[in-house]
Design a protein around this motif. Sequence first.
Motif, PDB file in Angstrom:
ATOM      1  N   CYS A 158       0.833  -1.209   0.000  1.00 14.04           N
ATOM      2  CA  CYS A 158       0.000   0.000   0.000  1.00 14.04           C
ATOM      3  C   CYS A 158       0.865   1.256   0.000  1.00 14.04           C
ATOM      4  N   LEU A 159       1.970   1.243   0.741  1.00 12.35           N
ATOM      5  CA  LEU A 159       2.875   2.399   0.758  1.00 12.35           C
ATOM      6  C   LEU A 159       3.522   2.638  -0.603  1.00 12.35           C
ATOM      7  N   LEU A 160       3.705   1.578  -1.370  1.00  8.68           N
ATOM      8  CA  LEU A 160       4.361   1.708  -2.666  1.00  8.68           C
ATOM      9  C   LEU A 160       3.402   2.062  -3.792  1.00  8.68           C
ATOM     10  N   TYR A 161       2.125   1.696  -3.673  1.00  5.73           N
ATOM     11  CA  TYR A 161       1.193   1.868  -4.775  1.00  5.73           C
ATOM     12  C   TYR A 161       0.111   2.922  -4.548  1.00  5.73           C
ATOM     13  N   LEU A 162      -0.310   3.178  -3.326  1.00  3.55           N
ATOM     14  CA  LEU A 162      -1.444   4.063  -3.107  1.00  3.55           C
ATOM     15  C   LEU A 162      -1.113   5.554  -3.055  1.00  3.55           C
ATOM     16  N   PRO A 163      -0.127   6.011  -2.287  1.00  6.55           N
ATOM     17  CA  PRO A 163       0.112   7.462  -2.226  1.00  6.55           C
ATOM     18  C   PRO A 163       0.567   8.020  -3.577  1.00  6.55           C
ATOM     19  N   ALA A 164       0.068   9.197  -3.902  1.00  8.48           N
ATOM     20  CA  ALA A 164       0.428   9.834  -5.171  1.00  8.48           C
ATOM     21  C   ALA A 164       1.922  10.135  -5.249  1.00  8.48           C
ATOM     22  N   SER A 165       2.529  10.500  -4.124  1.00  2.00           N
ATOM     23  CA  SER A 165       3.964  10.819  -4.140  1.00  2.00           C
ATOM     24  C   SER A 165       4.804   9.586  -4.476  1.00  2.00           C
ATOM     25  N   SER A 166       4.384   8.418  -4.004  1.00  2.00           N
ATOM     26  CA  SER A 166       5.118   7.188  -4.328  1.00  2.00           C
ATOM     27  C   SER A 166       4.974   6.845  -5.813  1.00  2.00           C
ATOM     28  N   ARG A 167       3.763   6.913  -6.329  1.00  2.00           N
ATOM     29  CA  ARG A 167       3.545   6.618  -7.745  1.00  2.00           C
ATOM     30  C   ARG A 167       4.310   7.595  -8.630  1.00  2.00           C
ATOM     31  N   ARG A 168       4.273   8.872  -8.289  1.00  2.00           N
ATOM     32  CA  ARG A 168       4.959   9.905  -9.067  1.00  2.00           C
ATOM     33  C   ARG A 168       6.470   9.670  -9.062  1.00  2.00           C
ATOM     34  N   PHE A 169       7.013   9.275  -7.906  1.00  2.00           N
ATOM     35  CA  PHE A 169       8.448   9.021  -7.790  1.00  2.00           C
ATOM     36  C   PHE A 169       8.895   7.933  -8.761  1.00  2.00           C
ATOM     37  N   PHE A 170       8.115   6.852  -8.873  1.00  2.00           N
ATOM     38  CA  PHE A 170       8.505   5.759  -9.754  1.00  2.00           C
ATOM     39  C   PHE A 170       8.247   6.096 -11.213  1.00  2.00           C
ATOM     40  N   GLN A 171       7.293   6.961 -11.509  1.00  2.00           N
ATOM     41  CA  GLN A 171       7.033   7.357 -12.881  1.00  2.00           C
ATOM     42  C   GLN A 171       8.109   8.301 -13.409  1.00  2.00           C
ATOM     43  N   LEU A 172       8.651   9.137 -12.547  1.00  2.00           N
ATOM     44  CA  LEU A 172       9.626  10.136 -12.977  1.00  2.00           C
ATOM     45  C   LEU A 172      11.045   9.592 -13.055  1.00  2.00           C
ATOM     46  N   GLN A 173      11.311   8.476 -12.445  1.00  2.00           N
ATOM     47  CA  GLN A 173      12.678   7.947 -12.441  1.00  2.00           C
ATOM     48  C   GLN A 173      12.989   7.201 -13.710  1.00  2.00           C
TER      49      GLN A 173
END
Length: 173
Positions: A158-173
Amino acid sequence: MECRACRGTVFQGSKTLGFLTKSRYSHARLNVPALVQVAALAIIMIRCLDLLMIFNTLGMRGLGDFIHRSVQTWTLTLVFFSSLMLVFIEILCAFSLVKGRNWARWGYLLTQVIATVYLWAASLGYGYPELFSIPGESKREIFHSLMMQKLPDMLVLCLLYLPASSRRFFQLQ
């Protein structure tokens, strides 16, 4: 126009800045979100705690018996080494998460699906229940115990997939 006093200093665009070398990368790196750091640390700590609890429960003699039982047949050896490899892959994913590797997120999810399906099947009598199984009288009781055992891993996901900041971090890298 060039200043004579500035000649030979670090401001002429050379590759070295005094005693430091100029970095190849001119863009700024994103900071790792706190939730991703917490998730990566949680994965490592959960696996280390699991191993510590196994060592504490079995003791040295019990651990030797466990390994001896695990390598009696080729199938049991395959299951034993696969479970060890799964732990190492989870730890590799944890270290890669902090670097922003999106494959690490999906790899950790895949390891959890594999482990959950195998534990569920082994507990219901498919596979080798004497090696890896969850005790219970009914399917419902086994499923409840399995979900309680997997709750920390589900929270990490849930920490890796739900928060927008986590999703954005993996999309931008």
